[in-house]
Design a protein around this motif. Structure first.
Motif, PDB file in Angstrom:
ATOM      1  N   VAL A 138       0.827  -1.218   0.000  1.00 22.59           N
ATOM      2  CA  VAL A 138       0.000   0.000   0.000  1.00 22.59           C
ATOM      3  C   VAL A 138       0.856   1.261   0.000  1.00 22.59           C
ATOM      4  CG1 VAL A 138      -1.975  -1.108   1.128  1.00 22.59           C
ATOM      5  CG2 VAL A 138      -0.259   0.073   2.517  1.00 22.59           C
ATOM      6  N   LEU A 139       2.129   1.148   0.424  1.00 20.53           N
ATOM      7  CA  LEU A 139       3.024   2.304   0.478  1.00 20.53           C
ATOM      8  C   LEU A 139       4.207   2.100  -0.459  1.00 20.53           C
ATOM      9  CD1 LEU A 139       3.203   3.064   4.315  1.00 20.53           C
ATOM     10  CD2 LEU A 139       1.692   4.096   2.601  1.00 20.53           C
ATOM     11  N   ASP A 140       4.667   3.199  -1.056  1.00 25.50           N
ATOM     12  CA  ASP A 140       5.835   3.120  -1.921  1.00 25.50           C
ATOM     13  C   ASP A 140       7.105   3.452  -1.136  1.00 25.50           C
ATOM     14  OD1 ASP A 140       5.911   5.897  -1.628  1.00 25.50           O
ATOM     15  OD2 ASP A 140       5.134   6.319  -3.626  1.00 25.50           O
ATOM     16  N   ASP A 141       8.210   3.652  -1.846  1.00 28.82           N
ATOM     17  CA  ASP A 141       9.498   3.931  -1.196  1.00 28.82           C
ATOM     18  C   ASP A 141       9.480   5.208  -0.359  1.00 28.82           C
ATOM     19  OD1 ASP A 141      11.136   1.760  -1.989  1.00 28.82           O
ATOM     20  OD2 ASP A 141      11.272   2.589  -4.002  1.00 28.82           O
ATOM     21  N   PHE A 142       8.555   6.121  -0.680  1.00 27.99           N
ATOM     22  CA  PHE A 142       8.486   7.402   0.014  1.00 27.99           C
ATOM     23  C   PHE A 142       7.343   7.441   1.028  1.00 27.99           C
ATOM     24  CE2 PHE A 142      10.253   8.008  -4.231  1.00 27.99           C
ATOM     25  CZ  PHE A 142      11.458   8.619  -3.944  1.00 27.99           C
ATOM     26  N   ASP A 143       6.779   6.261   1.312  1.00 36.07           N
ATOM     27  CA  ASP A 143       5.649   6.143   2.240  1.00 36.07           C
ATOM     28  C   ASP A 143       4.405   6.880   1.765  1.00 36.07           C
ATOM     29  OD1 ASP A 143       6.943   4.428   3.891  1.00 36.07           O
ATOM     30  OD2 ASP A 143       7.334   5.855   5.492  1.00 36.07           O
ATOM     31  N   ASP A 144       4.289   7.068   0.445  1.00 34.74           N
ATOM     32  CA  ASP A 144       3.057   7.592  -0.136  1.00 34.74           C
ATOM     33  C   ASP A 144       2.154   6.429  -0.525  1.00 34.74           C
ATOM     34  OD1 ASP A 144       3.823  10.275   0.050  1.00 34.74           O
ATOM     35  OD2 ASP A 144       4.925  10.159  -1.852  1.00 34.74           O
ATOM     36  N   MET A 154     -10.983  -3.910   5.253  1.00 33.52           N
ATOM     37  CA  MET A 154     -10.351  -5.002   5.997  1.00 33.52           C
ATOM     38  C   MET A 154     -11.315  -5.485   7.065  1.00 33.52           C
ATOM     39  SD  MET A 154      -6.728  -5.162   8.148  1.00 33.52           S
ATOM     40  CE  MET A 154      -5.649  -5.518   6.740  1.00 33.52           C
ATOM     41  N   GLY A 155     -11.350  -6.795   7.278  1.00 39.99           N
ATOM     42  CA  GLY A 155     -12.187  -7.364   8.320  1.00 39.99           C
ATOM     43  C   GLY A 155     -11.882  -6.753   9.682  1.00 39.99           C
ATOM     44  N   GLN A 156     -12.914  -6.583  10.489  1.00 42.23           N
ATOM     45  CA  GLN A 156     -12.751  -5.931  11.785  1.00 42.23           C
ATOM     46  C   GLN A 156     -11.795  -6.695  12.691  1.00 42.23           C
ATOM     47  OE1 GLN A 156     -14.630  -2.835  12.853  1.00 42.23           O
ATOM     48  NE2 GLN A 156     -12.716  -2.962  14.015  1.00 42.23           N
ATOM     49  N   VAL A 157     -11.911  -8.018  12.729  1.00 45.29           N
ATOM     50  CA  VAL A 157     -11.043  -8.818  13.602  1.00 45.29           C
ATOM     51  C   VAL A 157      -9.586  -8.672  13.195  1.00 45.29           C
ATOM     52  CG1 VAL A 157     -10.483 -11.168  14.360  1.00 45.29           C
ATOM     53  CG2 VAL A 157     -12.877 -10.472  14.128  1.00 45.29           C
ATOM     54  N   GLU A 158      -9.320  -8.722  11.896  1.00 44.52           N
ATOM     55  CA  GLU A 158      -7.946  -8.596  11.404  1.00 44.52           C
ATOM     56  C   GLU A 158      -7.390  -7.203  11.685  1.00 44.52           C
ATOM     57  OE1 GLU A 158      -4.654 -10.475   9.151  1.00 44.52           O
ATOM     58  OE2 GLU A 158      -6.293 -11.104  10.452  1.00 44.52           O
ATOM     59  N   TRP A 159      -8.189  -6.197  11.437  1.00 44.65           N
ATOM     60  CA  TRP A 159      -7.756  -4.829  11.713  1.00 44.65           C
ATOM     61  C   TRP A 159      -7.406  -4.651  13.185  1.00 44.65           C
ATOM     62  CZ3 TRP A 159      -6.791  -0.316   9.056  1.00 44.65           C
ATOM     63  CH2 TRP A 159      -6.743   0.859   9.823  1.00 44.65           C
ATOM     64  N   ASP A 160      -8.277  -5.103  14.054  1.00 40.11           N
ATOM     65  CA  ASP A 160      -8.043  -4.939  15.487  1.00 40.11           C
ATOM     66  C   ASP A 160      -6.774  -5.666  15.927  1.00 40.11           C
ATOM     67  OD1 ASP A 160     -10.354  -3.441  15.655  1.00 40.11           O
ATOM     68  OD2 ASP A 160     -11.585  -5.067  16.475  1.00 40.11           O
ATOM     69  N   TYR A 161      -6.513  -6.811  15.336  1.00 37.52           N
ATOM     70  CA  TYR A 161      -5.329  -7.580  15.727  1.00 37.52           C
ATOM     71  C   TYR A 161      -4.044  -6.825  15.387  1.00 37.52           C
ATOM     72  CZ  TYR A 161      -1.800 -11.242  15.823  1.00 37.52           C
ATOM     73  OH  TYR A 161      -0.669 -11.967  16.073  1.00 37.52           O
ATOM     74  N   TRP A 162      -3.938  -6.340  14.159  1.00 40.27           N
ATOM     75  CA  TRP A 162      -2.694  -5.690  13.752  1.00 40.27           C
ATOM     76  C   TRP A 162      -2.553  -4.275  14.310  1.00 40.27           C
ATOM     77  CZ3 TRP A 162       0.774  -8.908  12.219  1.00 40.27           C
ATOM     78  CH2 TRP A 162       0.410 -10.064  11.504  1.00 40.27           C
ATOM     79  N   ARG A 184       2.234   0.259  10.878  1.00 40.21           N
ATOM     80  CA  ARG A 184       2.588   1.497  10.192  1.00 40.21           C
ATOM     81  C   ARG A 184       1.755   1.701   8.933  1.00 40.21           C
ATOM     82  NH1 ARG A 184       6.456   3.204   6.426  1.00 40.21           N
ATOM     83  NH2 ARG A 184       7.486   1.177   6.249  1.00 40.21           N
ATOM     84  N   ARG A 185       1.520   0.652   8.199  1.00 37.24           N
ATOM     85  CA  ARG A 185       0.756   0.778   6.950  1.00 37.24           C
ATOM     86  C   ARG A 185      -0.732   0.967   7.205  1.00 37.24           C
ATOM     87  NH1 ARG A 185       5.421  -1.680   6.406  1.00 37.24           N
ATOM     88  NH2 ARG A 185       6.606  -1.373   4.454  1.00 37.24           N
ATOM     89  N   LEU A 186      -1.244   0.309   8.219  1.00 33.41           N
ATOM     90  CA  LEU A 186      -2.660   0.504   8.527  1.00 33.41           C
ATOM     91  C   LEU A 186      -2.925   1.905   9.060  1.00 33.41           C
ATOM     92  CD1 LEU A 186      -3.616  -2.970  10.025  1.00 33.41           C
ATOM     93  CD2 LEU A 186      -3.959  -2.121   7.706  1.00 33.41           C
ATOM     94  N   GLU A 187      -1.970   2.449   9.776  1.00 35.00           N
ATOM     95  CA  GLU A 187      -2.127   3.831  10.225  1.00 35.00           C
ATOM     96  C   GLU A 187      -2.231   4.777   9.029  1.00 35.00           C
ATOM     97  OE1 GLU A 187       0.030   7.061  13.226  1.00 35.00           O
ATOM     98  OE2 GLU A 187       1.100   5.240  12.626  1.00 35.00           O
TER      99      GLU A 187
END
Length: 304
Positions: A138-144, A154-162, A184-187
């Motif tokens: 979801v992010l490139d080399d520049f965190d864009d 994303m499923g709620q259970v999976e999101w909450d876990y990570w 970091r990526r989900l944020e």
């Protein structure tokens, strides 16, 4: 330099074993009603053989692996992402590895270009789970954001876990990098993500199916009606054993026992309903049907 399980789980192993140029290609496709499905490659992983086969009964294992000409040191499972197109949406299931996981993977954007899809055209990204080869792209080399116009799901259970700060300390040292990278990526997509539960419609015609075990909240998806296709993610992976010995524990699953139960349930449904399957790490682009063979199964690619 030999790779070991800990190095792979930390996301470092590909650098030691990468060889040759990366390939980007779309390998197979299907049409169901108004939906066009295309398998797009993100390259492949490079994993030690022990990652899959350690701890299994060796005599029975040798019999199960006999039909395959496998190398003795490492396997290179493909990474097949599912692209879905209809009149209104361009939907990508998972986001690939991106540039930060393994040098043998991360070619998704070239594969999308080969089928005429620009990153800006992707309207939705639906995640099966949060492992690096499914999320980190979801992010490139520049965190864009690689898919700047997309909505994320994303499923709620999976999101909450990570997103749980405790996960990095409870997932185990070998997978701690997975947790840190996922958080970091989900944020980065937090303000544009929606969540769903088992049985809910994520988008019109796309229904979530709980397939926990590989990760705590892994989701598969069924698209279509009387004729349908299942996007299986990693719930059915490692085709050398997943079909012949579906009840065996897999070292790639975070909960091996639950993962085996899920695998058996999905295979039974796929074979009974003759539903197409798109598997992330399955051969021939990952698209095929499942056929029961006594107490086991066979995966029949679309070319058969």
């Amino acid at each position: 330099m030999q790779i070991n399980r800990r190095m792979v789980l930390a996301g470092m192993g590909g650098a030691a074993l990468a060889h040759g140029p990366l390939r980007a290609f779309a390998t197979t496709s299907a049409q169901i009603g108004d939906y066009e499905f295309v398998s797009v490659s993100d390259g492949n992983l490079v994993l030690p053989r022990s990652f899959f086969f350690d701890g299994l009964p060796q005599e029975d294992l040798a019999q199960a692996l006999a039909p395959f000409d496998l190398p003795l040191d490492q396997l290179e499972p493909p990474c097949n992402l599912t692209l879905l197109r209809d009149a209104e949406r361009v939907v990508l299931f998972d986001a690939g590895s991106g540039p930060a996981f393994m040098p043998s993977a991360g070619v998704l954007l070239d594969s999308l270009e080969a089928v005429g899809v620009a990153p800006e055209a992707v309207t939705d990204v639906i995640f099966t789970h949060g492992h690096p080869d499914h999320l980190w792209g979801v992010l490139d080399d520049f965190d864009d954001l690689v898919f700047p116009n997309a909505s994320y799901h994303m499923g709620q259970v999976e999101w909450d876990y990570w997103r749980d700060p405790a996960t990095v300390d409870t997932i185990g040292a070998a997978r701690a990098a997975f947790a840190a990278g996922a958080a970091r990526r989900l944020e980065a997509i937090e303000d544009r993500v929606s969540h769903f539960s088992d049985g809910e419609e994520v988008l019109p015609g796309i229904t979530a199916q709980a397939s926990f075990g590989h990760t705590p909240g892994h989701m598969s998806f069924v698209v279509g009606g009387s004729e349908a296709l299942m996007i299986g993610g990693d719930a059915i992976g490692n085709h050398h054993l997943a079909f012949a010995r579906p009840g065996w524990a897999s070292g790639s699953d975070q909960d091996p026992e639950l993962g085996a139960q899920t695998r058996e349930r999905l295979l039974d449904r796929l074979s009974h309903e003759q539903m197409l399957l798109m598997g992330f790490h399955l051969p021939n682009g990952g698209l095929g049907r499942v056929e029961r063979d006594g107490d086991s199964y066979r995966f029949l690619g679309t070319e058969q």
